[in-house]
Scaffold this motif. Structure first.
Motif, PDB file in Angstrom:
ATOM      1  N   THR A 289       9.813   7.398  -6.844  1.00  0.00           N
ATOM      2  CA  THR A 289       9.927   6.458  -5.731  1.00  0.00           C
ATOM      3  C   THR A 289      11.087   5.516  -6.006  1.00  0.00           C
ATOM      4  N   LEU A 290      11.955   5.378  -5.042  1.00  0.00           N
ATOM      5  CA  LEU A 290      13.108   4.485  -5.160  1.00  0.00           C
ATOM      6  C   LEU A 290      12.883   3.291  -4.235  1.00  0.00           C
ATOM      7  N   LEU A 291      12.718   2.113  -4.826  1.00  0.00           N
ATOM      8  CA  LEU A 291      12.534   0.885  -4.051  1.00  0.00           C
ATOM      9  C   LEU A 291      13.861   0.123  -4.055  1.00  0.00           C
ATOM     10  N   LEU A 292      14.467   0.025  -2.890  1.00  0.00           N
ATOM     11  CA  LEU A 292      15.752  -0.645  -2.726  1.00  0.00           C
ATOM     12  C   LEU A 292      15.519  -2.034  -2.149  1.00  0.00           C
TER      13      LEU A 292
ATOM     14  N   ARG B 280      -2.956  -0.602 -13.604  1.00  0.00           N
ATOM     15  CA  ARG B 280      -2.175   0.452 -12.961  1.00  0.00           C
ATOM     16  C   ARG B 280      -0.774   0.475 -13.570  1.00  0.00           C
ATOM     17  N   PRO B 281      -0.618   1.102 -14.720  1.00  0.00           N
ATOM     18  CA  PRO B 281       0.701   1.122 -15.362  1.00  0.00           C
ATOM     19  C   PRO B 281       1.761   1.803 -14.506  1.00  0.00           C
ATOM     20  N   GLU B 282       1.326   2.590 -13.518  1.00  0.00           N
ATOM     21  CA  GLU B 282       2.289   3.275 -12.657  1.00  0.00           C
ATOM     22  C   GLU B 282       3.140   2.310 -11.843  1.00  0.00           C
ATOM     23  N   LEU B 283       2.661   1.071 -11.674  1.00  0.00           N
ATOM     24  CA  LEU B 283       3.396   0.092 -10.880  1.00  0.00           C
ATOM     25  C   LEU B 283       4.591  -0.500 -11.620  1.00  0.00           C
TER      26      LEU B 283
ATOM     27  N   ALA C  59       0.831  -1.204   0.000  1.00  0.00           N
ATOM     28  CA  ALA C  59       0.000   0.000   0.000  1.00  0.00           C
ATOM     29  C   ALA C  59       0.866   1.256   0.000  1.00  0.00           C
ATOM     30  N   SER C  60       1.975   1.220   0.727  1.00  0.00           N
ATOM     31  CA  SER C  60       2.900   2.352   0.709  1.00  0.00           C
ATOM     32  C   SER C  60       3.466   2.557  -0.683  1.00  0.00           C
ATOM     33  N   LEU C  61       3.811   1.451  -1.332  1.00  0.00           N
ATOM     34  CA  LEU C  61       4.341   1.534  -2.689  1.00  0.00           C
ATOM     35  C   LEU C  61       3.304   2.107  -3.643  1.00  0.00           C
ATOM     36  N   ARG C  62       2.093   1.575  -3.578  1.00  0.00           N
ATOM     37  CA  ARG C  62       1.040   2.023  -4.480  1.00  0.00           C
ATOM     38  C   ARG C  62       0.698   3.484  -4.254  1.00  0.00           C
ATOM     39  N   SER C  63       0.590   3.879  -2.988  1.00  0.00           N
ATOM     40  CA  SER C  63       0.217   5.265  -2.699  1.00  0.00           C
ATOM     41  C   SER C  63       1.319   6.243  -3.060  1.00  0.00           C
TER      42      SER C  63
END
Length: 213
Positions: free
Chosen positions: A101-104, A66-69, A27-31
């Motif tokens: 958003t940077l996902l490490l 949701r192409p943003e993902l 949810a944090s990632l999506r938001s």
């Protein structure tokens, strides 16, 4: 891992923290990415590139509408001749900033150079999420983090559910990517959610054949 296997994994892990924890992190990632129209940068460590997470997020982006993902995979080593979507090096992090958003994904402590780039991205306004070993240097940089403890040795039958103890980083990535595509609204670009597609298919299969000419 398809939806059925994810559902089975959640059933096995029922009663542990993992179903709720992975949904919260997703949810944090999506938001973070949806309101900004994307801008998801996915990076691992020098020894671990999160190929599978990238692929699963691309799939979830398509199925959920949701192409943003869909992430941009940032790599430590780019070779001549790599296709464009695999030819993005660490230099891309220098331009990361507000709205991104940077996902490490870090099963071990990243080298100092990567940590410095992540710190610079956060200072420039990027949202930093971390998934991995929970090293304090990494979680200290993240706006949100999900720690995956190393699997423990399987206990004997008298000590409880082995499967909850044996979850690893790959399993958690499957759960996070699946949860990221859940509970999303239909895209304004006309893409349907999986449930809508299944409903449409069922209507087609149960409708009477057309009248003969």
């Amino acid at each position: 891992m398809d939806a059925v296997r994810v559902a089975l994994l959640r059933e096995v892990l029922a009663g542990t923290r993992w179903p709720a924890a992975t949904r919260r992190f997703a949810a944090s990632l999506r938001s973070s990415v949806v309101p900004h129209g994307g801008g998801l940068l996915l990076v691992g460590t020098r020894a671990y590139e999160p190929w599978h997470l990238a692929a699963h997020l691309v799939d979830e982006a398509a199925w959920s509408g949701r192409p943003e993902l869909a992430p941009l995979l940032v790599r430590h080593r780019v070779r001549p001749g790599d296709p464009a979507h695999l030819a993005v090096g660490l230099g891309r992090l220098q331009g990361a900033g507000r709205g991104e958003t940077l996902l490490l994904v870090a099963p071990e402590l990243p080298d100092g150079g990567l940590l410095e780039r992540v710190h610079d991205a956060r200072r420039a306004g990027a949202t930093v999420l971390a998934l991995g070993s929970g090293d304090p240097e990494v979680t200290g940089l993240a706006h949100d983090a999900l720690t995956v403890d190393p699997p423990e040795p399987e206990p004997g039958p008298e000590t409880g559910p082995e499967s909850a103890r044996g979850i690893d980083l790959d399993m958690v990535q499957h759960l996070v990517s699946a949860a990221a595509g859940e509970n999303s609204l239909p895209s304004t670009r006309g893409r349907r959610r999986l449930r809508d597609r299944l409903s449409r298919l069922a209507d087609q299969l149960t409708s009477p054949p057309p009248a003969p000419w």
